[in-house]
Structure formats: C-alpha cells, structure tokens
Write a protein that holds these residues in place. Structure first.
Motif, mmCIF file in Angstrom:
data_model
loop_
_atom_site.group_PDB
_atom_site.id
_atom_site.type_symbol
_atom_site.label_atom_id
_atom_site.label_comp_id
_atom_site.label_asym_id
_atom_site.label_seq_id
_atom_site.Cartn_x
_atom_site.Cartn_y
_atom_site.Cartn_z
ATOM 1 N N LEU A 86 0.711 -1.363 0.097
ATOM 2 C CA LEU A 86 0.136 0.127 -0.059
ATOM 3 C C LEU A 86 0.722 1.268 0.032
ATOM 4 O O LEU A 86 0.529 2.079 -0.720
ATOM 5 C CB LEU A 86 -0.950 0.043 0.975
ATOM 6 C CG LEU A 86 -2.056 1.267 1.345
ATOM 7 C CD1 LEU A 86 -2.847 1.343 0.242
ATOM 8 C CD2 LEU A 86 -2.632 1.159 2.647
ATOM 9 N N VAL A 87 1.743 1.326 0.724
ATOM 10 C CA VAL A 87 2.854 2.416 0.691
ATOM 11 C C VAL A 87 3.405 2.783 -0.596
ATOM 12 O O VAL A 87 3.630 3.586 -1.045
ATOM 13 C CB VAL A 87 3.842 2.130 1.811
ATOM 14 C CG1 VAL A 87 4.851 3.217 1.951
ATOM 15 C CG2 VAL A 87 3.220 2.225 3.248
ATOM 16 N N GLY A 88 3.793 1.512 -0.972
ATOM 17 C CA GLY A 88 4.474 1.523 -2.354
ATOM 18 C C GLY A 88 3.554 2.332 -3.503
ATOM 19 O O GLY A 88 3.905 3.031 -4.314
ATOM 20 N N HIS A 99 -5.749 4.758 -7.250
ATOM 21 C CA HIS A 99 -6.813 4.094 -7.619
ATOM 22 C C HIS A 99 -6.415 2.626 -7.312
ATOM 23 O O HIS A 99 -7.531 1.838 -6.432
ATOM 24 C CB HIS A 99 -7.018 4.019 -8.969
ATOM 25 C CG HIS A 99 -8.418 3.073 -9.498
ATOM 26 N ND1 HIS A 99 -9.390 3.360 -9.265
ATOM 27 C CD2 HIS A 99 -8.222 1.896 -10.479
ATOM 28 C CE1 HIS A 99 -10.270 2.524 -9.677
ATOM 29 N NE2 HIS A 99 -9.473 1.589 -10.451
ATOM 30 N N GLU A 100 -5.377 1.995 -7.384
ATOM 31 C CA GLU A 100 -4.862 0.955 -7.186
ATOM 32 C C GLU A 100 -4.770 0.665 -5.594
ATOM 33 O O GLU A 100 -4.964 -0.244 -5.204
ATOM 34 C CB GLU A 100 -3.415 0.357 -7.789
ATOM 35 C CG GLU A 100 -3.508 0.294 -9.163
ATOM 36 C CD GLU A 100 -3.636 1.375 -10.067
ATOM 37 O OE1 GLU A 100 -3.613 2.656 -9.358
ATOM 38 O OE2 GLU A 100 -3.827 1.565 -11.097
ATOM 39 N N ALA A 101 -4.282 1.811 -4.769
ATOM 40 C CA ALA A 101 -4.414 1.613 -3.645
ATOM 41 C C ALA A 101 -5.684 1.612 -2.759
ATOM 42 O O ALA A 101 -6.094 0.941 -1.925
ATOM 43 C CB ALA A 101 -3.549 2.741 -2.861
ATOM 44 N N ASP A 102 -6.661 2.521 -3.425
ATOM 45 C CA ASP A 102 -8.185 2.342 -2.914
ATOM 46 C C ASP A 102 -8.628 0.869 -3.090
ATOM 47 O O ASP A 102 -9.250 0.501 -2.152
ATOM 48 C CB ASP A 102 -8.875 3.318 -3.593
ATOM 49 C CG ASP A 102 -8.609 4.687 -3.246
ATOM 50 O OD1 ASP A 102 -7.966 4.971 -2.280
ATOM 51 O OD2 ASP A 102 -8.967 5.709 -4.157
ATOM 52 N N VAL A 155 -7.097 -1.450 -0.561
ATOM 53 C CA VAL A 155 -7.777 -1.116 0.816
ATOM 54 C C VAL A 155 -9.117 -1.681 1.043
ATOM 55 O O VAL A 155 -9.595 -2.190 1.973
ATOM 56 C CB VAL A 155 -7.918 0.501 1.262
ATOM 57 C CG1 VAL A 155 -8.549 0.671 2.178
ATOM 58 C CG2 VAL A 155 -6.393 0.927 1.440
ATOM 59 N N LYS A 156 -9.947 -1.616 -0.043
ATOM 60 C CA LYS A 156 -11.278 -2.155 -0.093
ATOM 61 C C LYS A 156 -11.180 -3.447 -0.101
ATOM 62 O O LYS A 156 -11.950 -4.319 0.692
ATOM 63 C CB LYS A 156 -11.788 -1.686 -1.381
ATOM 64 C CG LYS A 156 -13.216 -2.071 -1.569
ATOM 65 C CD LYS A 156 -14.127 -1.813 -3.175
ATOM 66 C CE LYS A 156 -15.347 -2.490 -3.255
ATOM 67 N NZ LYS A 156 -15.969 -1.981 -4.338
ATOM 68 N N ASP A 157 -10.316 -4.122 -0.864
ATOM 69 C CA ASP A 157 -10.331 -5.664 -0.658
ATOM 70 C C ASP A 157 -9.554 -6.132 0.640
ATOM 71 O O ASP A 157 -10.468 -7.066 1.019
ATOM 72 C CB ASP A 157 -8.994 -6.205 -1.711
ATOM 73 C CG ASP A 157 -8.804 -7.708 -1.819
ATOM 74 O OD1 ASP A 157 -9.856 -8.452 -2.257
ATOM 75 O OD2 ASP A 157 -7.808 -8.034 -1.649
ATOM 76 N N ILE A 158 -8.953 -5.165 1.336
ATOM 77 C CA ILE A 158 -8.488 -5.764 2.657
ATOM 78 C C ILE A 158 -9.545 -5.673 3.490
ATOM 79 O O ILE A 158 -9.847 -6.727 4.261
ATOM 80 C CB ILE A 158 -7.402 -4.931 3.092
ATOM 81 C CG1 ILE A 158 -6.144 -5.233 2.266
ATOM 82 C CG2 ILE A 158 -7.079 -5.165 4.682
ATOM 83 C CD1 ILE A 158 -4.816 -4.171 2.755
ATOM 84 N N LEU A 159 -10.414 -4.382 3.440
ATOM 85 C CA LEU A 159 -11.517 -4.264 4.524
ATOM 86 C C LEU A 159 -12.554 -5.602 4.110
ATOM 87 O O LEU A 159 -13.222 -5.923 5.194
ATOM 88 C CB LEU A 159 -12.270 -2.835 4.229
ATOM 89 C CG LEU A 159 -11.428 -1.882 4.861
ATOM 90 C CD1 LEU A 159 -11.895 -0.569 4.246
ATOM 91 C CD2 LEU A 159 -11.214 -1.912 6.442
ATOM 92 N N LYS A 167 -12.167 -8.347 3.168
ATOM 93 C CA LYS A 167 -11.772 -9.924 3.738
ATOM 94 C C LYS A 167 -11.795 -9.908 5.252
ATOM 95 O O LYS A 167 -12.038 -10.881 5.746
ATOM 96 C CB LYS A 167 -10.412 -10.196 3.229
ATOM 97 C CG LYS A 167 -10.474 -10.519 1.627
ATOM 98 C CD LYS A 167 -8.851 -10.726 1.156
ATOM 99 C CE LYS A 167 -8.862 -11.016 -0.491
ATOM 100 N NZ LYS A 167 -7.477 -11.326 -0.713
ATOM 101 N N THR A 168 -11.326 -8.651 5.828
ATOM 102 C CA THR A 168 -11.604 -8.702 7.164
ATOM 103 C C THR A 168 -12.642 -8.560 7.838
ATOM 104 O O THR A 168 -12.919 -8.924 9.047
ATOM 105 C CB THR A 168 -10.456 -7.662 7.853
ATOM 106 O OG1 THR A 168 -10.782 -6.465 7.091
ATOM 107 C CG2 THR A 168 -9.177 -7.889 7.399
ATOM 108 N N SER A 169 -13.656 -7.819 7.074
ATOM 109 C CA SER A 169 -15.037 -7.790 7.674
ATOM 110 C C SER A 169 -15.901 -8.664 7.360
ATOM 111 O O SER A 169 -17.023 -8.804 7.839
ATOM 112 C CB SER A 169 -15.429 -6.356 7.378
ATOM 113 O OG SER A 169 -14.640 -5.407 7.682
ATOM 114 N N ASN A 170 -15.816 -9.417 6.429
ATOM 115 C CA ASN A 170 -16.860 -10.505 5.894
ATOM 116 C C ASN A 170 -17.228 -11.468 7.037
ATOM 117 O O ASN A 170 -18.359 -11.609 7.129
ATOM 118 C CB ASN A 170 -15.898 -11.360 4.812
ATOM 119 C CG ASN A 170 -16.789 -12.216 4.158
ATOM 120 O OD1 ASN A 170 -18.146 -11.979 3.701
ATOM 121 N ND2 ASN A 170 -16.932 -13.625 4.099
ATOM 122 N N PRO A 171 -16.362 -11.943 7.844
ATOM 123 C CA PRO A 171 -16.947 -12.937 8.937
ATOM 124 C C PRO A 171 -18.030 -12.150 9.823
ATOM 125 O O PRO A 171 -19.075 -12.756 10.068
ATOM 126 C CB PRO A 171 -15.791 -13.269 9.812
ATOM 127 C CG PRO A 171 -14.551 -13.346 8.765
ATOM 128 C CD PRO A 171 -14.860 -12.042 8.083
#
Length: 238
Positions: free
Chosen positions: A10-12, A20-23, A26-30, A32-36
């Motif tokens: 993300l920093v890179g 756009h790629e960073a967004d 972040v969306k993909d991370i959120l 995956k972590t929020s899905n359960p």
C-alpha cells in the motif's frame, strides 16, 4: 487485520501515485477482514426477522391477545365477585349465629347451679319447681334457636357452592397462562439464541437458525419446567 506485506504494498502504491490501485487494495483488505462479522450479523438479522414474521402471523397468539386474555380477565373478575359474595353471605350467617349461641350459653349458666344442687340432693321443693320452669323455658328457647341455627348453617353451606365453578375457571386461566409463558419462552429462546449458544457462535461451522422451539416436550434443549424457565431468563439477563 492488515499484514506487513500488504502495508508495504500500500505504501509503495501511494509513493508511486497509484491512488486508484491503493483504494482497490484497501477495499479488498476491508472486505476480507470484515466478511465474517458481516456474515454473523446477517445470519442473526435473518434469524430475528424470520422469528418476528413467525410470531406476527401466529393465529394462536392473536387469539390469545385479542380474545382469550380479555376473556380470562372477565372470568377472574367473576371469580372475585363470586368469592366476595360467598364471603359476605358466610359472615352474615355467622353474625346471626353468634347471638343465638350466646343466649344458649347464658341460659345454661343460669340453670347449672340449681341443677348441680338437684344432682347432689340438696335442693328445696320450691327451688326444684323454679328449676323445672327455667328448664322448660330453656327448652323452648333451644327449640327455636336450633331451627334458626340449622337455617344459618344451611346458608353457610349454600354459600360455598361457588367453589366448583370458580375452581374450573381458575384452572382454565392457569392453562392459558402456562401457554402464554411457553410461547414467550420460545420468543426469548429465538431472540437470545446467540447468548444461549455461545459455543456455537465461536465455532467455524455454519448453522441454520432454528427459530422458536416447537414440541418442547420431545426435545432435550427446550425448557420444560419452572426452574429451567428461571435459568433461561437469568441467562438472558432478566
């Protein structure tokens, strides 16, 4: 939770101006972590929704609320009125009996001294004649009073005829209260399932919501006694 590798990535992207790629990262991370969490909330929401639908269209609950509870209230008022009426009739009859009993007791006390003298052979002729007149008067009073006492005792007995009818009414109301309690327990069990089944929540295995417990007498996980109802309410914080 974000990993170290994802943080570096993300920093890179941000350093290279790839907003756009960073967004997207972040969306993909959120997601995956929020899905359960969202899955659990969704499952619970569906469970509550289905339970509410079930009880809102329950014809029996509607009949209880609209018809049987008002009818039970009227029946209990009838029991109160009948009991009060019987108590008043009984107390009135007892009040009428008390003076009669007092008169009989007083008459016996007046006769007893001369009667004792007669039994010991120490009574004069004139006293014996007076005693005979007193006994004759007492017998007349007893005859009238005994008829009055019989009538009042019959009145007391008749005043108790309410017990059979009111007993039937009370038993029907108790049955209704038991049914309402059972259905409320079903609702609490459905809505409090996540608290009662903590081990199931911690498990990774998916479970389908059961909703209200039916045929509780055939199941081991359903409450079936007052003690179990108390335990259920305590476990739910009530």
């Amino acid at each position: 939770m974000i990993s170290l590798e994802q943080a570096k990535q993300l920093v890179g992207m941000l350093e290279e101006g790839q907003q756009h790629e960073a967004d997207l990262l972040v969306k993909d991370i959120l997601e995956k972590t929020s899905n359960p969490m969202f899955q659990e909330i969704g499952t619970l929401t569906r469970d509550l929704h289905e339970s509410i639908k079930h009880f809102s269209v329950d014809d029996r609950m509607s009949a209880i609320a609209n018809d049987e509870i008002p009818d039970a209230r009227d029946r209990l008022q009838y029991v109160i009125d009948k009991t009060e009426g019987a108590a008043n009739r009984t107390m009135d009859a007892v009040d009428r009996c008390m003076p009669i009993a007092d008169n009989l007791h007083e008459g016996l006390l007046q006769v007893r001294p001369q009667w004792n003298e007669l039994m010991h052979g120490r009574i004069e002729l004139n006293e014996f004649k007076a005693l005979c007149h007193r006994i004759d008067t007492l017998l007349g009073e007893v005859e009238g009073d005994s008829s009055e006492l019989r009538g009042q005792l019959t009145e007391i007995l008749m005043a108790q005829d309410f017990q059979d009818l009111t007993g039937q009414i009370i038993r029907k109301v108790i049955t209704l209260v038991d049914e309402v309690e059972g259905r409320l327990v079903d609702i609490l069990t459905a809505f409090g399932g996540s608290q009662l089944e903590e081990s199931a929540v911690n498990s990774t295995k998916a479970t389908d919501p059961e909703g209200p417990i039916l045929n509780a007498e055939e199941r081991e996980d359903a409450v079936s006694s007052q003690d179990e109802v108390d335990d259920l309410l305590s476990s739910l914080g009530f």
